[in-house]
Design a protein around this motif. Sequence first.
Motif, PDB file in Angstrom:
ATOM      1  N   GLU A 275      -8.500  -1.468  -4.628  1.00  0.00           N
ATOM      2  CA  GLU A 275      -7.593  -0.948  -5.376  1.00  0.00           C
ATOM      3  C   GLU A 275      -6.298  -0.197  -4.715  1.00  0.00           C
ATOM      4  O   GLU A 275      -5.370  -0.329  -5.053  1.00  0.00           O
ATOM      5  CB  GLU A 275      -8.266   0.151  -6.412  1.00  0.00           C
ATOM      6  CG  GLU A 275      -8.841  -0.345  -7.716  1.00  0.00           C
ATOM      7  CD  GLU A 275      -9.134   0.640  -8.513  1.00  0.00           C
ATOM      8  OE1 GLU A 275     -10.181   0.458  -9.565  1.00  0.00           O
ATOM      9  OE2 GLU A 275      -8.996   1.736  -8.451  1.00  0.00           O
ATOM     10  N   ALA A 276      -6.876   0.544  -3.713  1.00  0.00           N
ATOM     11  CA  ALA A 276      -5.762   1.180  -2.895  1.00  0.00           C
ATOM     12  C   ALA A 276      -4.937   0.460  -2.111  1.00  0.00           C
ATOM     13  O   ALA A 276      -3.633   0.611  -1.942  1.00  0.00           O
ATOM     14  CB  ALA A 276      -6.375   2.286  -1.811  1.00  0.00           C
ATOM     15  N   ASP A 277      -5.540  -0.753  -1.802  1.00  0.00           N
ATOM     16  CA  ASP A 277      -4.663  -1.744  -1.072  1.00  0.00           C
ATOM     17  C   ASP A 277      -3.773  -2.500  -1.963  1.00  0.00           C
ATOM     18  O   ASP A 277      -2.293  -2.670  -1.598  1.00  0.00           O
ATOM     19  CB  ASP A 277      -5.544  -2.998  -0.340  1.00  0.00           C
ATOM     20  CG  ASP A 277      -6.129  -2.626   0.779  1.00  0.00           C
ATOM     21  OD1 ASP A 277      -6.934  -3.424   1.410  1.00  0.00           O
ATOM     22  OD2 ASP A 277      -5.722  -1.580   1.528  1.00  0.00           O
ATOM     23  N   GLY A 278      -4.225  -2.820  -3.111  1.00  0.00           N
ATOM     24  CA  GLY A 278      -3.494  -3.394  -4.113  1.00  0.00           C
ATOM     25  C   GLY A 278      -2.054  -2.488  -4.304  1.00  0.00           C
ATOM     26  O   GLY A 278      -1.078  -2.764  -4.441  1.00  0.00           O
ATOM     27  N   PHE A 279      -2.332  -1.158  -4.545  1.00  0.00           N
ATOM     28  CA  PHE A 279      -1.431  -0.058  -4.959  1.00  0.00           C
ATOM     29  C   PHE A 279      -0.533  -0.030  -3.833  1.00  0.00           C
ATOM     30  O   PHE A 279       0.726  -0.134  -4.065  1.00  0.00           O
ATOM     31  CB  PHE A 279      -2.174   1.146  -4.910  1.00  0.00           C
ATOM     32  CG  PHE A 279      -1.556   2.530  -5.450  1.00  0.00           C
ATOM     33  CD1 PHE A 279      -0.763   3.246  -4.394  1.00  0.00           C
ATOM     34  CD2 PHE A 279      -1.184   2.913  -6.822  1.00  0.00           C
ATOM     35  CE1 PHE A 279       0.073   4.281  -4.639  1.00  0.00           C
ATOM     36  CE2 PHE A 279      -0.499   3.954  -6.926  1.00  0.00           C
ATOM     37  CZ  PHE A 279       0.291   4.667  -5.959  1.00  0.00           C
ATOM     38  N   ALA A 280      -1.033   0.002  -2.422  1.00  0.00           N
ATOM     39  CA  ALA A 280       0.107  -0.002  -1.572  1.00  0.00           C
ATOM     40  C   ALA A 280       0.834  -1.361  -1.468  1.00  0.00           C
ATOM     41  O   ALA A 280       2.245  -0.921  -1.053  1.00  0.00           O
ATOM     42  CB  ALA A 280      -0.813   0.063  -0.113  1.00  0.00           C
ATOM     43  N   ILE A 281       0.381  -2.261  -1.759  1.00  0.00           N
ATOM     44  CA  ILE A 281       1.303  -3.559  -1.740  1.00  0.00           C
ATOM     45  C   ILE A 281       2.404  -3.295  -2.653  1.00  0.00           C
ATOM     46  O   ILE A 281       3.496  -3.675  -2.242  1.00  0.00           O
ATOM     47  CB  ILE A 281       0.291  -4.701  -1.825  1.00  0.00           C
ATOM     48  CG1 ILE A 281      -0.640  -5.059  -0.666  1.00  0.00           C
ATOM     49  CG2 ILE A 281       1.334  -6.131  -2.096  1.00  0.00           C
ATOM     50  CD1 ILE A 281      -1.508  -6.031  -0.975  1.00  0.00           C
ATOM     51  N   GLN A 285       6.804  -2.759  -1.865  1.00  0.00           N
ATOM     52  CA  GLN A 285       7.610  -3.834  -2.311  1.00  0.00           C
ATOM     53  C   GLN A 285       8.696  -2.666  -2.987  1.00  0.00           C
ATOM     54  O   GLN A 285       9.824  -3.033  -2.578  1.00  0.00           O
ATOM     55  CB  GLN A 285       7.132  -4.744  -3.500  1.00  0.00           C
ATOM     56  CG  GLN A 285       6.621  -5.823  -2.520  1.00  0.00           C
ATOM     57  CD  GLN A 285       5.668  -6.726  -3.777  1.00  0.00           C
ATOM     58  OE1 GLN A 285       5.605  -6.364  -4.876  1.00  0.00           O
ATOM     59  NE2 GLN A 285       5.041  -7.785  -3.043  1.00  0.00           N
ATOM     60  N   ALA A 286       8.297  -1.801  -3.780  1.00  0.00           N
ATOM     61  CA  ALA A 286       9.188  -0.802  -4.710  1.00  0.00           C
ATOM     62  C   ALA A 286       9.982  -0.046  -3.491  1.00  0.00           C
ATOM     63  O   ALA A 286      11.163   0.190  -3.655  1.00  0.00           O
ATOM     64  CB  ALA A 286       8.547   0.110  -5.290  1.00  0.00           C
ATOM     65  N   TRP A 287       9.259   0.256  -2.447  1.00  0.00           N
ATOM     66  CA  TRP A 287      10.147   1.175  -1.366  1.00  0.00           C
ATOM     67  C   TRP A 287      10.871   0.435  -0.426  1.00  0.00           C
ATOM     68  O   TRP A 287      11.499   0.912   0.470  1.00  0.00           O
ATOM     69  CB  TRP A 287       9.167   2.089  -0.555  1.00  0.00           C
ATOM     70  CG  TRP A 287       8.146   3.044  -1.424  1.00  0.00           C
ATOM     71  CD1 TRP A 287       8.487   3.621  -2.786  1.00  0.00           C
ATOM     72  CD2 TRP A 287       7.028   3.689  -1.172  1.00  0.00           C
ATOM     73  NE1 TRP A 287       7.812   4.416  -3.229  1.00  0.00           N
ATOM     74  CE2 TRP A 287       6.705   4.413  -2.123  1.00  0.00           C
ATOM     75  CE3 TRP A 287       6.314   3.740   0.064  1.00  0.00           C
ATOM     76  CZ2 TRP A 287       5.442   5.253  -2.028  1.00  0.00           C
ATOM     77  CZ3 TRP A 287       5.335   4.343   0.089  1.00  0.00           C
ATOM     78  CH2 TRP A 287       4.625   5.397  -0.961  1.00  0.00           C
ATOM     79  N   GLY A 288      10.824  -1.042  -0.396  1.00  0.00           N
ATOM     80  CA  GLY A 288      11.544  -1.729   0.526  1.00  0.00           C
ATOM     81  C   GLY A 288      11.058  -1.869   1.746  1.00  0.00           C
ATOM     82  O   GLY A 288      11.594  -2.119   2.956  1.00  0.00           O
TER      83      GLY A 288
END
Lengths: 339, 451
Positions: A275-281, A285-288
């Motif tokens: 879950e944390a990996d998915g959140f990070a990915i 992307q949002a942070w560029g």
Amino acid sequence: MIKGQFYNGTESRGHRARIEVKDEMVSVHGDEGLLLGPVPLNDVDVTDRIANTPRHVRFADGSMFETSDNGAVDRLLTRSGAWIHQLESRLVYVVVATLVVTVLVFYAVRDGVPAIADAAANAVPPAAADKLGTKSMEILDSRILKPSQLSEQRKQALNDYFQRFISPSEGEPVEVIFRGGGYIGANALALPNGKIIFTDELVNLSENDQQLAAIFAHELGHVRLKHGIRQALRASALTIGIAVILGDVSSLSSMAVAIPVILTESGYSREFEREADGFAIERMQAWGIPGQQFASILALLDHDALCDGKPCDDEASVTGYLASHPATSDRIRRIQSAL
Amino acid sequence: MSENTYAIVFDGEILEGFDLNSVKQRIQKAFSMDESRLEALFSGNTVVLQKGLGQFSAQRHGEMLEKIGMKVRVIASALESQDSGEAPPADTPPTELELEETDGLRPLNFEFSAKGAEYFRIWIVNLLLTIVTLGIYSAWAKVRTNRYFYANTRLDGSAFEYLASPITILKGRLIAFALLLGYVLVAQFAPIYEPAMILALVLVMPFLVVKALAFRARMSAYRNIRFDFSGSVGKGYLYFLLLPIVGVLSFGLLFPYAIYRQNRFMVEESGYGTSPFAFGAGAWDYYKVLLKAFGILILFVILFAVITPMMAIDMSTLAPGEEGGPPSPSMMLPLILMGVIFAALYQALLVYVKVNFINIKYGNTTLATHSLGASFHTGSYLWLIFSNTLAMVLTLGLFYPWAKVRKARYTAEHLMFIADGGLNAFVADQAKQVNAVGQEVGDVFDFDIGL
């Protein structure tokens, strides 16, 4: 007629006796004559049938009649509650029961316990999460971690860099703190109270700050998704569930129970890491920030995971199953497929 | 598990140092024998005195007969003895002598007739109904289980009974569950209070133990007479809390004494009907066992202390783990192996102590003129535990019913009741009320009561 032994409840001497039932009235006869009755059938208490164990018939005056003739008892002194014995005596029911129990337990552990725990997690007041975090911090500081050797300047710069990615509206404030890693080396930890720990070794291992931002995103996921609380609640629910089913907590320490419990809790941990990996990915992307930076830092952390620059394919499934993190090569593969 | 039965045969010989006439007199007195039967016994033919005994009760009975001076042999059941060559001569079939008079000492087995496959059915239906009712049915499940095990245990032809009602058990369970919930949550979320909770638990434990002992005793019956436990809560605190603390404070020197007093308390305050149990062991019996176990432990610690430095020569080439990587397995292996061996040894010693304590307790317990005996054996008990655990792990727990039956059968086979005459003279006591809370809470936190 039912043959057996009659015990009057005052002394342990038994009398060879037989029960006769006529017109809904029960009487007990011994070698020398009538021992008891006739009494109404409804006033007589008969134990449930359990396999082929002896049956006990109790009378209002406390006396008891013991017999092994289950057939006769079932015929003459019928009982409700015999359906349980039916379930136990027909093999087909037993097989069905075994399958149903197995399936129920599987789903209860995989889905039921997490569902209950996650629902409860939302009800946990922030104060409790705070306490959990503070306590964990104390233990870490006293047993494992050491003071950070990084310069104040470096720490402040990193903190400012990370804080840029968080808006106050998204939840509780998050604070990044730095420590010497001790024997956990290069590592990052998220505590339920919003504190995220980076070890000096991790900071020094990274090739650039974007890689640290990737780790930060992963740890932020742990905090936002309340993994600490959820894990604690799942462990509690699992413990209580087992205790209720088995009837006592001593079984929890026996190997036969401990092993599946440990494996299950490992399984829950890996689910949280995914879950944390998915959140990070998503966040990256949002942070560029390029996703590859995440893969790179993971590879640096676990340099065994790269074989000639590519994820290894033959990572032993056992170590993958046992580790609380999914196998690094799996994680890297997932990141790279999301790019 | 051995299913052989054993028989005790007598060839008419007496042991050295005994006088023939006095032995004959003792036999007559012990077994209420008339002259003609006595003559048959000493006719020179081989006589079967007892048959169908388990191995350990046969040995025990044999020992008893040797105490009165008879020279007896213990042989495996008639069919097998012919193969092994220990049979009485084929042309003179053994005479059977009925010694099961109502007077005289009779060693009785606890006959246990439960079967694993049979209990599996009960257990799986219990599980199913418990899960489906979210645990409520567990009280009924427990009563059903206990009734099954009790009723499958017979002594002198009569079965035991478990009399607790499911509703009482359920009430106790609900309270126990609430306490457990509280404890688990505190342990996870407010670990700062955990020591306080543990202290509270320790302080309330003796109360629970006494209540549990009383409940279990009074809910057990034989021939429609209940058992009893009349130990006071105050004494419970003395023997289960105060004395063990003193034992620890005395660097363990007084700990065996505490165990001795605990066992004595549990036996002496128990009774059957109006008859109390009596306890004849002394503290030294417990010290002997622990000293032996401790001695063996020291021996092995010394052994390992000597071996480890020799292994350590390899270890010096171990580099500290790079980036947290583990040292190579080949260097860890000898150390891990030794750790496993030591752990296994320690387990074996724990079992050795437990087995001996059980034997002491039952071997020194008497009820009126009757007595109990136990012949638990470290080796076979270790195997029982090991095989049960292994099978349960391999079957993901499904072996549990068989494991439980095996353990109960072992207990029944290794216990003995030496009846002095008949068991008809016991009288019931006033029924006493006790609620189930103590037992249930005690059971949930598993205080090791009784066996």
